[in-house]
Design a protein around this motif. Structure first.
Motif, PDB file in Angstrom:
ATOM      1  N   HIS A 141       0.627  -1.231   0.098  1.00  0.00           N
ATOM      2  CA  HIS A 141      -0.121  -0.090   0.107  1.00  0.00           C
ATOM      3  C   HIS A 141       0.829   1.188  -0.005  1.00  0.00           C
ATOM      4  O   HIS A 141       2.063   0.946  -0.138  1.00  0.00           O
ATOM      5  CB  HIS A 141      -0.970   0.155   1.097  1.00  0.00           C
ATOM      6  CG  HIS A 141      -0.496   0.053   2.578  1.00  0.00           C
ATOM      7  ND1 HIS A 141       0.300  -1.053   3.177  1.00  0.00           N
ATOM      8  CD2 HIS A 141      -0.414   1.042   3.505  1.00  0.00           C
ATOM      9  CE1 HIS A 141       0.554  -0.602   4.245  1.00  0.00           C
ATOM     10  NE2 HIS A 141       0.179   0.517   4.664  1.00  0.00           N
ATOM     11  N   ARG A 190      -5.746   5.933   8.919  1.00  0.00           N
ATOM     12  CA  ARG A 190      -5.234   6.757   7.930  1.00  0.00           C
ATOM     13  C   ARG A 190      -5.679   6.591   6.543  1.00  0.00           C
ATOM     14  O   ARG A 190      -4.648   5.808   5.578  1.00  0.00           O
ATOM     15  CB  ARG A 190      -3.583   6.587   7.930  1.00  0.00           C
ATOM     16  CG  ARG A 190      -2.896   6.974   9.173  1.00  0.00           C
ATOM     17  CD  ARG A 190      -1.400   6.850   9.629  1.00  0.00           C
ATOM     18  NE  ARG A 190      -0.633   7.129   8.575  1.00  0.00           N
ATOM     19  CZ  ARG A 190       0.525   6.493   8.103  1.00  0.00           C
ATOM     20  NH1 ARG A 190       0.744   5.380   8.740  1.00  0.00           N
ATOM     21  NH2 ARG A 190       1.000   7.043   7.183  1.00  0.00           N
ATOM     22  N   ASP A 245       6.084   4.193   5.101  1.00  0.00           N
ATOM     23  CA  ASP A 245       6.939   3.466   5.743  1.00  0.00           C
ATOM     24  C   ASP A 245       6.888   1.973   5.174  1.00  0.00           C
ATOM     25  O   ASP A 245       7.610   0.972   5.192  1.00  0.00           O
ATOM     26  CB  ASP A 245       6.826   3.010   7.057  1.00  0.00           C
ATOM     27  CG  ASP A 245       5.268   2.602   7.365  1.00  0.00           C
ATOM     28  OD1 ASP A 245       4.162   3.262   6.476  1.00  0.00           O
ATOM     29  OD2 ASP A 245       4.920   1.941   8.389  1.00  0.00           O
ATOM     30  N   HIS A 246       6.123   1.888   4.195  1.00  0.00           N
ATOM     31  CA  HIS A 246       6.110   0.560   2.943  1.00  0.00           C
ATOM     32  C   HIS A 246       6.630   0.924   1.603  1.00  0.00           C
ATOM     33  O   HIS A 246       6.883   0.150   0.967  1.00  0.00           O
ATOM     34  CB  HIS A 246       4.620   0.138   2.747  1.00  0.00           C
ATOM     35  CG  HIS A 246       4.200  -0.440   4.154  1.00  0.00           C
ATOM     36  ND1 HIS A 246       4.194  -1.849   4.497  1.00  0.00           N
ATOM     37  CD2 HIS A 246       3.706   0.381   5.026  1.00  0.00           C
ATOM     38  CE1 HIS A 246       3.806  -1.769   5.693  1.00  0.00           C
ATOM     39  NE2 HIS A 246       3.319  -0.552   6.342  1.00  0.00           N
ATOM     40  N   HIS A 293      -7.307  -1.308   5.516  1.00  0.00           N
ATOM     41  CA  HIS A 293      -6.304  -0.510   6.355  1.00  0.00           C
ATOM     42  C   HIS A 293      -6.130   0.991   5.450  1.00  0.00           C
ATOM     43  O   HIS A 293      -6.107   1.954   5.888  1.00  0.00           O
ATOM     44  CB  HIS A 293      -4.880  -1.189   6.277  1.00  0.00           C
ATOM     45  CG  HIS A 293      -3.760  -0.236   6.644  1.00  0.00           C
ATOM     46  ND1 HIS A 293      -3.735   0.164   7.899  1.00  0.00           N
ATOM     47  CD2 HIS A 293      -2.693   0.283   6.178  1.00  0.00           C
ATOM     48  CE1 HIS A 293      -2.671   0.885   8.072  1.00  0.00           C
ATOM     49  NE2 HIS A 293      -1.903   0.924   6.817  1.00  0.00           N
ATOM     50  N   ASP A 352      -0.320  -4.338   5.953  1.00  0.00           N
ATOM     51  CA  ASP A 352      -1.008  -3.730   7.362  1.00  0.00           C
ATOM     52  C   ASP A 352      -2.262  -4.151   7.419  1.00  0.00           C
ATOM     53  O   ASP A 352      -3.298  -3.416   8.082  1.00  0.00           O
ATOM     54  CB  ASP A 352      -0.883  -2.076   7.292  1.00  0.00           C
ATOM     55  CG  ASP A 352       0.593  -1.868   7.692  1.00  0.00           C
ATOM     56  OD1 ASP A 352       1.343  -2.436   7.832  1.00  0.00           O
ATOM     57  OD2 ASP A 352       0.813  -0.592   7.829  1.00  0.00           O
ATOM     58  N   HIS A 378       1.450   3.852   2.140  1.00  0.00           N
ATOM     59  CA  HIS A 378       1.878   4.486   3.284  1.00  0.00           C
ATOM     60  C   HIS A 378       3.364   4.580   3.098  1.00  0.00           C
ATOM     61  O   HIS A 378       4.466   3.578   2.782  1.00  0.00           O
ATOM     62  CB  HIS A 378       1.666   4.016   4.619  1.00  0.00           C
ATOM     63  CG  HIS A 378       0.170   4.264   4.855  1.00  0.00           C
ATOM     64  ND1 HIS A 378      -0.661   3.272   5.743  1.00  0.00           N
ATOM     65  CD2 HIS A 378      -0.610   5.154   4.342  1.00  0.00           C
ATOM     66  CE1 HIS A 378      -1.931   4.123   5.755  1.00  0.00           C
ATOM     67  NE2 HIS A 378      -2.144   5.095   4.970  1.00  0.00           N
TER      68      HIS A 378
HETATM   69 FE   LIG Z   1       0.162   1.529   6.653  1.00  0.00          FE
END
Ligand SMILES: [Fe+2]
Length: 258
Positions: free
Chosen positions: A57, A150, A61-62, A116, A138, A59
């Motif tokens: 996805h 989020r 941090d990914h 998510h 996630d 975000h």
């Molecule tokens: Fe995430």
């Protein structure tokens, strides 16, 4: 056979990236690159070359390792079509049922798993007989599920968990996007106090243990929402629950404030 190497980054986010590769062909795919340098060190040690970068996805941090890894390896970056403008370096979009990679009898297949966020994919490792593992980003964690504040929706997460993840075979391995074992076990103690399996399991759990879906069904309160242990506990916490969905949504809300 497809091999899997989890790569943990010791930051407060406790992210996992994964290398999925074949020793025979030297072909590798990286799922959710966090620390590009550490991933490149691992590929050198293994003697494999990254052909593709797979983002569960959008975000940060990914996806934060995407550009550096792409620059170094010339790999193709893949992600969900609805995350087009949010995934750095995105080259190709993936949809439900796409086969990303296959080797001998095994393949890596795309599931569309919203909740998510609305542009969240999971990657399923399978052979013709069964599903061997799932890279769940996630969506599903060890002893928990992802938050939805989020860009997601807990009602949609409920649909994804109940209609997709609960159909996975017990032997399927779970490869989540973060290591949340410790906190999630504590939350499970709070909302599912009478779970003997968890109490016995806890003493044996090793850091970064890869669990099987069959274990998650016995540990994870989001899978155990039909048990008296969970339902009676929620009532004792003055929560109003009715159907299956309401138990899930209550657990998710309590976990948000944990
Ligand atoms: Fe995430």
């Amino acid at each position: 056979m497809i091999e899997v190497l989890p790569i943990f980054t010791n930051s407060p986010l406790r992210n996992f990236s994964y290398l999925v590769y074949s020793n025979r062909t030297g072909e590798a795919y990286c799922i959710d690159p966090f620390d590009a340098k550490s991933i490149l060190t691992h590929t050198r040690n293994l003697g494999v070359k990254i052909k593709g970068i797979l983002n569960t996805h959008e975000h940060g941090d990914h996806t934060q390792g995407n550009l550096e890894l792409k620059e170094e390896t010339k790999a193709i970056v893949y992600g969900h079509k609805d995350a087009k403008d949010k995934i750095p370096g995105l080259d190709k979009v993936l949809k439900e049922g796409d086969i990303v990679f296959s080797f001998e009898e095994e393949s890596l297949v795309v599931w569309d798993t919203p909740g998510h966020t609305f542009s969240h994919l999971s990657f399923v490792r399978k052979n013709p007989k069964t599903i061997l593992g799932i890279f769940s980003g996630d969506t599903l964690f060890n002893v928990g599920v992802g938050n939805c504040f989020r860009g997601g929706d807990p009602n949609v997460m409920y649909e994804t968990i109940s209609s997709r993840f609960e159909t996975l075979p017990d032997s399927c391995l779970l490869y989540p996007g973060h290591d949340y074992w410790e906190n999630n076990l504590k939350f499970a103690e709070h909302v599912d106090p009478k779970n003997e399996f968890r109490e016995n399991f806890k003493s044996k759990v090793k850091p970064f243990q890869v669990s099987e879906i069959g274990e998650e069904k016995k540990l994870n309160p989001f899978f155990r929402r039909n048990t008296n242990s969970v339902k009676e506990r929620l009532v004792s916490l003055n929560e109003t629950i009715s159907d299956d969905r309401s138990v899930f949504l209550t657990l998710r809300r309590l976990r948000d404030h944990w």
